[in-house]
Scaffold this active site. Structure first.
Site, PDB file in Angstrom:
ATOM      1  N   GLU A  90     -21.048  64.686 -46.267  1.00 38.79           N
ATOM      2  CA  GLU A  90     -21.562  64.499 -44.915  1.00 38.79           C
ATOM      3  C   GLU A  90     -22.208  65.734 -44.296  1.00 38.79           C
ATOM      4  OE1 GLU A  90     -21.457  61.529 -42.878  1.00 38.79           O
ATOM      5  OE2 GLU A  90     -21.249  60.790 -44.932  1.00 38.79           O
ATOM      6  N   SER A 483      30.923  20.490 -34.978  1.00 43.45           N
ATOM      7  CA  SER A 483      32.293  21.018 -35.014  1.00 43.45           C
ATOM      8  C   SER A 483      32.353  22.532 -35.160  1.00 43.45           C
ATOM      9  CB  SER A 483      33.069  20.360 -36.156  1.00 43.45           C
ATOM     10  OG  SER A 483      33.221  18.983 -35.912  1.00 43.45           O
TER      11      SER A 483
END
Length: 822
Positions: A90, A483
């Site tokens: 770059e 239950s």
């Protein structure tokens, strides 16, 4: 000569004026654009969006959440190899220029003049510093105004920040494709590596990406990507960052991209991860979740999670297969290339080792199948076609689906499968190339595994497949516990004067529920079977509905509602006796939490999936364990007492009561409805639950160190069949799970709290055992409540009109209840 001097003087004067005017114009231009420049000093306080990462207890990655997948790294943590790759690609003069590369600007200017009238995009000459200015402070607009501002900002940034700081900003902000921002995230997403592990070729490829990530896609544009990578390697060699020989070797390497998964990273942890995501969203909001860079340490134990999911899904599949074969997932034409057609059929991606296949041909003894071909990373279907065999043994669980034998046991594979059927299959262990027919269960359910001392959720299964349904049945499905709610009722009784040997009559009962409602006649699960006077222990061990209703009547539903709320099972339980049998709706998570409070001696716990949350700077912003550590802040050892944790949690149940109900639920496992779990051979307490018409089947059990709850049921509740009780369907899942989870752990008995007396009694009558007692057990009693020779019976009156053999507390309970109905 004079004429020449005059001309020279004229041109010199004009040139000087033009030069000064140019300088003035340039100064005015700079001043003009400098007036509205963004504040570049904000870069010092830069906080980019960073992804939130979720980890299991062992540190393994569970999930990541982000809009921009970014991990922020300081420049000191980024290796030179990666920095050199980006600088070479770059801005090779990055360390020499002051923000602007004038050589590059001149080159870009010449290309611009050449391209006038061609509609080509102008080539940039941006340095890394200029890219920082653009990415952080400006837009992507293509104009001279933006370029001028970019240049001015670059000069200011260079004067304000060091080169390392500029690189740090750049390497953490730049977009590199695959939804990755910054080199750390890109390294993970492209190569499943940290930046420190990247090779020269891998670093060069990342360095090539900023210009055009989509044009250098590693699968769609592979050749171009390799060409650009090699160009970057050449620049690294040219700039002296890499030796020539190393560069040549790097260029010969293939571009091996290993895409990292972006969903739940632990197999079977999808429901858990999604529950964590919802909780973080609620606690901190969307922005903090997706951009805040939170580090979340969860309670998930990956080993326990895998064990839980296997036990749970095996239970679902076993029940579903017992109901027979429902048919294929889909049908396709197997003429020609069947692989392309099969690839378009959606397959669940979280049911491994199951695989999707198509039946190619069938015979009496087997079926030849072809497997769904995988796709290449670029999306293309692979050319290889894999074949397998389903033998007769692999379909024997199914029933014939057509012809005269429909619904009967299978004697031929062709009775079940036809060419073109798309089905799931699973490898048969020890028989290479042979597979067993599978089908995705219709029935569903949930499972939660918890540390009963802390409330930490160790495992969570919210259904058969998260890919099939994201609905988390562990926390979102409201179901009747049946239950399995009874221990809360009995705990309320034991906490208010009753004992495990208090006698309650198991006999038919009629209850007038008031005008407009009529008479209610509760029945036991075993309809028509009653045992007469029995102990409280018997009532839970054998899950007697009528006994529970009588007990609830004597206690009064307001008291039971208060205990249900105290344990977190219900927020507001209606005061109707049917709710004592678990008719209200709750979740598996709430039920396991309630049982955990019994298991830990009655201490309140808050269930949690999260241990700790840290912000992006490592500061703890949430911690589940709020206990005070007294003495932990000492600077040095001076013979002071050892540090200790101060537990100020609320006591929701008397520790002695908690042990009594635990001891009774041990009996459920040893002698009662949950005795299938007894084969584990270690101390385990628990309770089954089955609702009306077998629409829900439950089992919740615990040891001193782990609590686990399971429910099975259809998402749209309907009868599962007479045999689908909690003891037959849910309890075996808990057994299979605990068998592997506790395999390498010693048997740990439940702790007996101070004050409890263990007395040998007759299990049937509740009285003290004598020398000839055949069914004697050790029963737990609080001080002063040990039984005499007389049995204590709820509501039984003597000649004087007083309850026979009852304590004053029980007498009060009977008198304040509805009374008389026994």
């Amino acid at each position: 000569m004079k004429v020449f001097l005059r001309l020279f003087g004229f041109f010199f004067t004009v040139g000087t004026i033009l030069f000064l005017v140019g300088i003035a114009a340039a100064a005015a231009l700079i001043w003009h654009f400098s007036e509205d420049l963004p504040d570049y000093t904000q870069l010092q306080e830069y906080e980019p969006p960073v992804m939130t990462r979720v980890h299991a207890v062992d540190g393994s990655l569970l999930a990541e959440y982000a809009r921009e997948r970014r991990l922020y790294l300081p420049i000191q943590a980024i290796p030179k190899r990666v920095i050199n790759a980006f600088v070479s690609a770059e801005d090779k003069n990055f360390y020499e220029h002051g923000g602007l590369d004038f050589t590059g600007i001149a080159r870009a200017g010449l290309l611009y003049l050449e391209n006038i009238g061609t509609n080509r995009r102008p080539q940039g000459a941006s340095t890394i510093t200029q890219q920082v200015a653009k990415n952080f402070l400006l837009t992507n607009e293509v104009s001279f105004e933006r370029k001028i501002k970019e240049a001015l900002l670059a000069l200011k940034i260079e004067r304000t920040y060091s080169k390392d700081k500029i690189l740090e900003l750049y390497l953490n902000e730049i977009y590199l494709g695959f939804s990755a921002y910054g080199v750390a995230a890109a390294s993970l997403l492209y190569f499943d590596k940290s930046v420190n592990e990247l090779t020269i070729a891998e670093a060069a490829y990342l360095g090539a990406l900023p210009k055009a990530p989509s044009d250098l896609h590693p699968f769609r544009n592979r050749e171009r990507a390799i060409e650009r990578r090699n160009w970057v390697i050449d620049r690294m060699v040219e700039n002296g960052y890499v030796a020539a020989a190393d560069g040549e070797a790097a260029k010969k390497e293939p571009l091996n991209v290993t895409r990292r998964p972006t969903g739940a990273h632990i197999f079977a942890g999808e429901y858990f991860a999604e529950e964590v995501r919802r909780e973080i969203l609620e606690k901190f909001g969307e922005k903090r979740l997706y951009e805040g860079g939170l580090s979340i340490r969860t309670t998930l134990d990956p080993k326990i999670q895998v064990m839980a999911r296997k036990a749970f899904t095996d239970g679902l599949v076993q029940f579903d297969e017992s109901r027979g074969w429902r048919g294929p997932v889909s049908k396709i034409d197997v003429a020609g290339d069947w692989g392309v057609k099969l690839a378009d059929v959606r397959a669940l991606d979280d049911v491994a080792p199951w695989r999707l296949a198509v039946v190619l041909e069938t015979s009496d003894k087997s079926a030849r199948i072809g497997f769904q071909p995988p796709r290449e990373p670029g999306g293309a279907i692979t050319r290889e076609r894999e074949i397998g065999i389903v033998p007769l043994d692999g379909v024997k669980w199914a029933k014939a689906t057509s012809g005269k034998q429909r619904g009967k046991a299978v004697g031929k594979v062709s009775q079940v499968l036809d060419p073109g059927d798309v089905v799931y299959v699973e490898p048969i262990a020890g028989q290479e190339g042979q597979y067993r027919l599978r089908q995705v269960p219709e029935i569903s359910g949930a499972m939660v595994v918890m540390d009963p001392v802390t409330g930490r959720v160790l495992a969570l299964v919210g259904g058969f497949s998260f890919d099939q349904s994201q609905f988390d049945r562990a926390t979102q499905a409201m179901r009747q516990p049946g239950s399995s709610f009874k221990p809360i009722v009995y705990a309320a009784a034991l906490d208010n004067g009753y004992t495990p040997s208090t006698i309650v009559v198991d006999a038919p009962i009629e209850i007038d529920q008031g005008p407009g409602i009529g008479i209610w006649r509760p029945e036991n699960y075993s309809t028509g079977k009653y045992y007469g006077p029995q102990t409280l222990r018997f009532g839970i061990e054998k899950s007697r509905n009528v006994m529970t209703v009588r007990l609830a009547q004597d206690l009064g539903m307001p008291l039971i509602s208060e205990y249900a709320k105290r344990f977190g099972v219900y927020d507001n339980l209606p005061p109707y006796l049917s709710y004592a049998l678990g008719a209200g709706e709750t979740t598996v998570m709430r039920m396991v939490t309630a049982y955990s409070m019994i298991a830990n001696g009655g201490k309140r716990i808050t269930p949690t999936l999260i241990d700790r949350i840290q912000d992006r700077y490592g500061k703890t912003v949430y911690k589940h364990d709020t206990r005070e550590c007294r003495g932990c802040d000492a600077d040095a050892w001076h013979d002071q007492p050892e540090p200790g944790l101060v537990d100020r949690r609320e006591q929701v149940l008397d520790p002695m009561t908690a042990y009594q109900i635990t001891s009774i639920m041990e009996g459920v496992v040893q002698r009662g409805t949950g005795n299938v779990v007894a084969s584990i051979g270690k101390p385990i307490a628990g309770k089954t639950g089955t609702t009306n018409d077998e629409k829900d089947a439950w089992f919740i059990g615990f040891t001193p160190e782990i609590a686990v709850g399971v429910y099975f049921g259809y998402d749209k509740p309907r009868a599962m069949g007479r045999s689908a009780s909690g003891g037959h369907l849910a309890a075996p899942v808990v057994r299979d799970f605990l068998k592997v989870a506790l395999a390498d752990k010693p048997a740990v008995p439940f702790r007996v709290p101070p004050g409890i007396k263990l007395i040998r009694i007759d299990a049937q009558t509740g009285t003290r055992a004598g020398p000839g007692t055949q069914r004697a057990i050790l029963e737990a009693y609080k001080p002063g409540t040990a039984p005499t020779d007389a049995a204590t019976m709820v509501g039984t009156l003597g000649p004087d009109g007083q309850p026979i053999g009852v304590t004053p507390e029980v007498d009060r309970a009977v008198r304040t209840g509805t009374g008389g109905l026994y």
